[in-house]
Design an enzyme around this catalytic site. Structure first.
Site, PDB file in Angstrom:
ATOM      1  N   ASP A  53       0.860  -1.183   0.000  1.00 26.47           N
ATOM      2  CA  ASP A  53       0.000   0.000   0.000  1.00 26.47           C
ATOM      3  C   ASP A  53       0.901   1.238   0.000  1.00 26.47           C
ATOM      4  O   ASP A  53       2.095   1.157   0.287  1.00 26.47           O
ATOM      5  CB  ASP A  53      -0.892  -0.030   1.247  1.00 26.47           C
ATOM      6  CG  ASP A  53      -1.758   1.206   1.370  1.00 26.47           C
ATOM      7  OD1 ASP A  53      -2.307   1.641   0.355  1.00 26.47           O
ATOM      8  OD2 ASP A  53      -1.870   1.729   2.493  1.00 26.47           O
ATOM      9  N   GLY A  93      -5.069   3.605  -3.906  1.00 21.87           N
ATOM     10  CA  GLY A  93      -6.291   4.209  -4.403  1.00 21.87           C
ATOM     11  C   GLY A  93      -6.100   5.643  -4.866  1.00 21.87           C
ATOM     12  O   GLY A  93      -7.055   6.292  -5.293  1.00 21.87           O
ATOM     13  N   ASN A  95      -8.471  -1.137   4.412  1.00 24.76           N
ATOM     14  CA  ASN A  95      -8.596  -1.464   2.998  1.00 24.76           C
ATOM     15  C   ASN A  95      -7.469  -2.375   2.505  1.00 24.76           C
ATOM     16  O   ASN A  95      -7.477  -2.792   1.353  1.00 24.76           O
ATOM     17  CB  ASN A  95      -8.639  -0.181   2.154  1.00 24.76           C
ATOM     18  CG  ASN A  95      -7.381   0.654   2.321  1.00 24.76           C
ATOM     19  OD1 ASN A  95      -6.654   0.505   3.295  1.00 24.76           O
ATOM     20  ND2 ASN A  95      -7.121   1.521   1.378  1.00 24.76           N
TER      21      ASN A  95
END
EC number: 7.6.2.1
Length: 1251
Positions: free
Chosen positions: A454, A733, A896
């Site tokens: 991430d 994201g 997430n």
């Protein structure tokens, strides 16, 4: 064929995926997709859908019913479930919890049953039963029973200790007390006696005994503060808020005692952040959500008194629903080890069968004609051979090591503690040590091929700082912009004029302050007012100072920015929010909050101003905001340009907008909103549709830009991991531009990197699919005969792809036709066949395309996936696992990332700013990304090497020990006689050879931790399985076979025609057994000395101590005293003392050991001299390297600067980061040979010393 060609993914200008659009959500329904555009619907489908809708009206998601202060209601017959035959139990669980597994009566049978479910234990139980049959076994029963009892006993003791602790914990928790309404008054009862529907009272610092609906609180505005550390590990306080009506009427005991509310809600589940229900009271219905629920395990803080209604109790509570078993991960070595044990079992069966056939033949040819061997039974040679087969299964059973799995678990446990104790992975700033949350994956840390990371909070700090903004098309925030506004000031803005400023915001643009104070541009004030009102932040005052509690760091940064610029959020109730606007307090009525979630990517609030007008304020991702703007927004392009600039500077962006709402429009919309809020089924979907109706025709105000700095040591860590041939994929994201610039910042991307985007990838895959189709590749489900690379060799390529392109390329995009074509009624056989063939062709094409994509991506030095959802993150990890058969690691810090972390072979959680969900789902956790290099390159590599050495040696020593019986059988008529004393067989694996190999598996290291980090190329041995594979396995077995031959035949030849000093022949069986056993123990213990790379006192003591222990026990067991006590069990009376006083015996033992070990020494010497490994080279130059390292630490290191790729890069204002960002070094440059590195370093060191 033409249809299939047309179905290939190609795009025209209008249908091309948008890089900025977040792909469909994980929970997106087919109905929602159908609403995206018109389609021609078959009549039958329409009828079917209407029938389904009618049925749907009778379905309810909320089937859990709770009646306040009415225990009899929950005891009704229709709430009873049949448990066993006629025994029934209530649907509603009691509040007593039971986490223990055993009691005094069930411990022994249940624990043994669980242990014998393991194949290895069951196997040895069968052997023990066979040993009890006299016609089969030639071994004493205790030779198998003692090791088996030892293994079972160790496991049972561990299980017992764990279960006793659980008993104590359960008893302590169940006997806690709480105040509950009984007979109209509050009475103190134990937690275990609480039932669903009870009304309870909790006080400050009380633990919450069940999942309860908050009814009222002593705090203003019905707030209740809770600490959720036991649920999610987060120590910051959370705010819960009761319904206004219950808080108003349910404050005193009498009203609480007469409360008769009725609740319909969802069934018990494990979703901690979700709750859907409705309270029916006083002929009204009130929606309930997670913000009104207090969960078991939390603690009441900063709230004197609160009251609640028990909804879920005991096993039905969310914390207990989350305590189920997690998916068990196994390592590559685990699978390989199991296959090797199966191979050994097959070898055992084949060898036993061969020897049994030999015995049958010997009986037929010799045994039946030898009168002195007659045992009184007239069995046929075939029957005797059959019995002998089972006898050899018992005699040779030690080929399958009984203590292997227990030893492996001990080693893994020790390695996990070493990770936990590593101070170099301890983050002192937050008092966070590294934590191994599993003990089964350590060696797999040394075999990682791909890391999926991430970005936010993992590569970056996730500490958000408001840096810039764009308001009405004008960019504010950079001191370099000051000249554009006729200012030359570059010092920090002074916020002392604002009484609510926190003094922490570093801002340079003085012109923005002038605009706010002058009020010349109303949009500027409106911008910061929106930030102060459109949020879900809760406010608290500590020592008179405002303190904000935000759901995310982004939201906290924006509200704090508004506060510093003069628009301070002061207080909120359920229906109002108070803001200080440049010193003037104003209170607004909150009409509705349209909350943020990962699917909506935005949040809105509808308020009524003190003047009476109604406004909607909204903030969210630019992609979703721009879709909902009014056509007449003059500053759309200017704001978009600003967003691109912010993204190029790796700043996180949000768009702000608003709209005026007419009273009539709001009244009509509010009816729909209230209906959706209390919907019994699909409440979230209903609310989303209502939100969509009002969030349209918005007026754009501008955009915010928040800085999230890179963590310390990230570029160096990525560079080290790249040199270890580990590929890193970033899954985020964020916007494409932001992700790309982060790639350059952390040196994933360099100046000489050629970047491929979605369009390029799609074109390459389209060409490859066409070529494969022409060769029949897709339909035949075979890849091309020889792999064809996508790119020319030597090119440095990187791949950047968005979530939308990912769905298109991998054929994962849902379409609205999927449901339309799904006929409910039976089709003809021909339709079924055609549908089946079409579906199969599509699946084949999808599978081939996904494989091609993985091949293409794996050719790149770096891959960055942006605008991806949590589901897509997990999908990408799964694709690499599936098609590359590579070991994967996923690392993240937020909720997430949980799906990705659980999907990868190894999950690593960063304990950062986004809570502890990722950490709690991970296998390993620490506080900073930079610790990953030490986890893999040091602990992972060491664990892999240690485990491989341990397994190779374990198989070797067992074969060397066991196959002596095999050679002996050629001289005893294949009669399944043992070559050793029974007690030696019993204790060999338990005492004589166990400790040294355990210590090697725990402590050995080929090079130091510093050299492991300095030479990351050493890591590749684990990736390539060089130290433990079938080749190494068979080499170890061959080594064991040859050692067993030497151990048998040298003593056998020495004993053949020998006379001792006393004139007697020492060639009796017992002396022969002692000689072989002594040579074996010395050989295998000295062999592990040859295998040890890192010597300590403990290693040396274990080796010589094991040999001394053997001789001590042997002399004791061969003494006359113990024979008198147990004559049948100890039959080697005086053998050791008689045999070992003969010099000839010692010469035989020494010769045997020398012949076993000297060839090994010679082969190792030649190997290290002629074919040295990377590790051998470093060990050879270890002293020089250490001296060089000390010299380098004394020197000052200077680096030359380089021009920056992004002139507007604003990742940090601290000196030193520019070199990391713009150095232009390629992380994929070809490494120099290790010899050259060492030689260069040595030469430099010598030159310095000479000068």
């Amino acid at each position: 064929m033409n249809t299939e060609r047309d179905s290939e993914t190609t795009f025209d200008e209008d249908s091309q995926p948008n890089d900025e659009v977040v792909p469909y959500s994980d929970d997106e329904t087919e109905d929602e997709l159908e609403d995206q555009g018109p389609a021609v619907e078959p009549e039958q489908n329409r009828v079917n859908r209407e029938v389904e809708k009618k049925k749907e009206t009778f379905r309810k998601d909320c089937t859990w019913q709770v009646k306040a202060n009415d225990r009899k209601f929950h005891e009704q017959p229709h709430f009873m479930n049949t448990k066993f035959f006629c025994i029934k139990e209530s649907k509603y669980a009691s509040n007593a919890i039971k986490t223990y597994k055993y009691n005094a009566l069930t411990f022994l049978p249940m624990n043994l049953f669980e242990q014998f479910k393991r194949a290895a234990n069951f196997y040895f139980l069968i052997l023990l039963i066979l040993q009890a049959i006299p016609q089969i076994s030639t071994l004493a029963w205790y030779t198998t029973l003692v090791p088996l009892l030892l293994v079972l006993g160790i496991t049972a003791i561990k299980d017992l200790v764990d279960d006793v602790a659980r008993h104590k914990m359960d008893k302590e928790i169940n006997n806690r007390t709480c105040e509950v309404i009984k007979d109209g008054r509050f009475k103190i009862i134990k937690w275990k006696d609480i039932q669903v529907g009870d009304v309870i009272r909790l006080k400050k610092n009380d633990f919450i005994p069940a999942d309860i609906l908050l009814l009222s609180s002593s705090e203003p505005n019905s707030l209740c503060y809770v600490e959720t550390a036991e649920l999610d590990g987060e120590t910051n306080l959370k705010f819960k808020m009761a319904l206004e009506i219950t808080d108003q009427y349910l404050q005193i005991e009498d009203n609480l005692a007469t409360f008769d509310g009725f609740i319909e809600c969802e069934e018990p589940n494990n979703r901690l952040d979700k709750f859907t229900g409705t309270l029916f009271w006083r002929n009204q219905s009130f929606p309930l959500d997670a913000d009104k629920i207090l969960l078991r395990g939390c603690v009441i803080r900063n709230t004197d008194v609160c009251h609640g209604l028990v909804i879920f109790a005991g096993a039905d509570t969310k914390i207990m629903k989350n305590s189920g078993k997690t998916r068990f991960k196994r390592t590559k070595i685990d699978y390989l080890m199991n296959y090797m044990v199966y191979t050994i079992i097959i070898v055992l069966i084949l060898v036993s069968a061969g020897l049994a056939i030999g015995h049958a033949y010997w009986e037929a040819q010799i045994g039946n004609y030898s009168w002195y061997l007659y045992d009184g039974e007239n069995a046929t040679p075939s029957y005797r051979g059959f019995l002998n087969f089972w006898g050899y299964i018992i005699v040779l059973n030690t080929m399958v090591p009984i203590s292997l799995y227990v030893s492996v678990e001990v080693i893994r446990l020790g390695q996990s503690h070493f990770i936990n104790w590593d101070l170099q992975m301890y983050y002192a700033e937050k008092d966070t040590p590294a934590k191994s949350r599993t003990t089964t994956l350590n060696e797999q840390l040394g075999q990682i091929h791909y890391i999926f990371s991430d970005k936010t909070g993992t590569l970056t700090q996730n500490i958000m700082t408001f840096k810039k903004c764009c308001i009405n098309g004008t960019i504010y925030g950079d001191h370099r912009d000051a000249s554009q506004h006729s200012h030359s000031k570059i010092e920090l803005v002074d916020f002392s004029w604002n009484e609510f400023a926190d003094g922490k915001l570093a801002f340079y643009d003085h012109y923005l302050i002038e605009q706010i104070q002058s009020g010349k541009e109303p949009e500027v004030r409106q911008f910061f007012f929106l930030l102060s009102i459109c949020h879900t932040v809760m406010v608290d005052r500590i020592d008179g100072q405002i303190n904000y509690q935000a759901a995310s760091p982004d939201e906290g940064a924006l509200v704090n920015a508004a506060r510093n610029f003069g628009f301070a959020f002061l207080a909120r109730t359920q229906n109002t929010i108070t803001v200080s606007e440049l010193g003037t307090e104003r209170t607004y009525s909150v009409l509705a909050i349209l909350d943020f979630n990962s699917d909506r990517k935005r949040m809105s609030i509808i308020v009524r101003t003190p003047e009476g007008s109604i406004r909607l304020y909204c903030k969210g991702a630019d992609t979703v905001i721009y879709e909902r703007l009014h056509r007449m927004n003059p500053m759309k392009q200017e704001t978009q340009d600003a967003l691109d600039i912010f993204a190029s500077e790796t700043l996180r962006t949000l768009c702000l907008c608003y709209k005026e709402i007419e009273e009539k429009e709001f009244a009509e919309w509010n009816k729909k909103f209230m209906a959706a809020s209390v919907a019994s089924s699909n409440r979230d979907e209903a609310l989303d549709k209502v939100y969509e109706e009002i969030e349209r025709d918005l007026i754009l105000l501008g955009a915010t830009a928040i800085e999230d700095k890179l963590q310390d040591g990230v570029p160096e860590t990525i560079s080290k991991l790249a040199k270890a041939d580990i590929k890193i994929w970033v899954l985020t994201g964020d916007k494409k531009e932001t992700a790309e610039n982060i790639g350059f910042a952390c040196e994933l991307l360099t100046e000489d990197t050629t970047i491929c985007y979605g369009e390029d990838i799609n074109s390459l895959l389209h060409t490859r699919m066409e070529n494969q189709r022409n060769r029949g590749g897709v339909s035949a489900k075979f890849a091309p005969p020889a792999y064809e690379p996508f790119f020319p060799p030597g090119e440095n390529r990187a791949l950047i792809i968005t979530g939308s392109w990912l769905n298109e390329i991998l054929l994962e995009k849902k379409t609205k036709r999927s449901k339309i074509l799904k006929l409910k009624f039976p089709r003809t056989e021909e339709e079924r066949r055609m549908r089946s063939q079409s579906r199969r062709r599509l699946e084949e094409k999808k599978e081939q395309r996904q494989k091609n994509f993985v091949d293409l991506a794996c050719e790149c030095s770096a891959v960055i996936c942006c605008r991806v959802t949590p589901k897509q993150k997990a999908m990408v990890v799964d694709l690499v696992k599936r098609y590359k058969k590579a070991i994967t690691l996923a690392i993240g810090d937020g909720a997430n990332d949980v799906n990705m972390i659980k999907t990868a072979h190894i999950g690593v959680g960063i304990s950062g700013q986004e809570g502890m969900q990722a950490v709690m789902s991970s296998d390993y956790s620490f506080a900073q990304f930079r610790y990953l290099q030490r986890l893999l390159l040091v602990h992972g590599r060491w664990s892999y090497i240690r485990m491989c050495k341990f397994l190779r040696y374990f198989f070797y020593k067992n074969f060397a020990f066991t196959l002596v019986h095999f050679w002996y059988s050629f001289f005893n008529g294949y009669s399944a006689q043992t070559a050793y004393e029974d007690w030696f067989i019993t204790l060999y694996n338990v005492l004589y050879s166990s400790l040294p190999v355990l210590l090697m598996g725990l402590l050995d290291q080929d090079v130091s931790d510093k050299l492991s980090l300095r030479f990351p190329g050493l890591y590749v041995v684990g990736q390539r399985d060089l130290l433990f594979n079938y080749k190494k396995f068979f080499v170890s077995l061959l080594h064991g076979v040859l050692t067993s031959m030497v151990l048998f035949f040298i003593p056998f030849g020495a004993y053949l025609q020998t006379v001792g000093q006393d004139g007697e022949a020492p060639s009796d069986y017992q002396s022969f057994a002692v000689t072989m056993a002594s040579a074996l123990v010395i050989t295998v213990n000295f062999q592990i000395g040859l295998d040890t790379s890192y010597w300590t006192f403990v290693n040396a003591f274990s080796i010589f101590g094991s040999i001394a222990l053997y001789f001590g026990i042997m002399f004791d067991f061969h003494s006359a005293g113990i024979h008198v006590l147990f004559p049948s069990a100890f039959q080697f009376t005086g053998t050791a003392s008689n045999a070992l006083r003969q010099p000839y015996i010692w010469l035989t033992i020494i010769l045997t050991v020398a012949v076993c070990l000297l060839p090994v020494v010679a082969i190792r010497f030649l190997s290290m001299t002629i074919w040295p490994s990377e590790s051998d080279k470093i060990q050879k130059h270890r002293k020089r390297l250490k001296a060089e390292e000390q010299w380098k630490r004394r020197q000052s290191v200077f680096r030359r600067g380089a021009s920056s790729r992004r002139s507007a890069y604003a990742f940090s204002h601290q000196r030193g980061y520019a070199d990391l960002i713009s150095s232009g070094r390629s992380i994929r440059k070809k490494r120099s040979p290790l010899d050259a590195i060492i030689a260069d370093g040595t030469a430099e060191y010598r030159r310095t010393v000479e000068s």
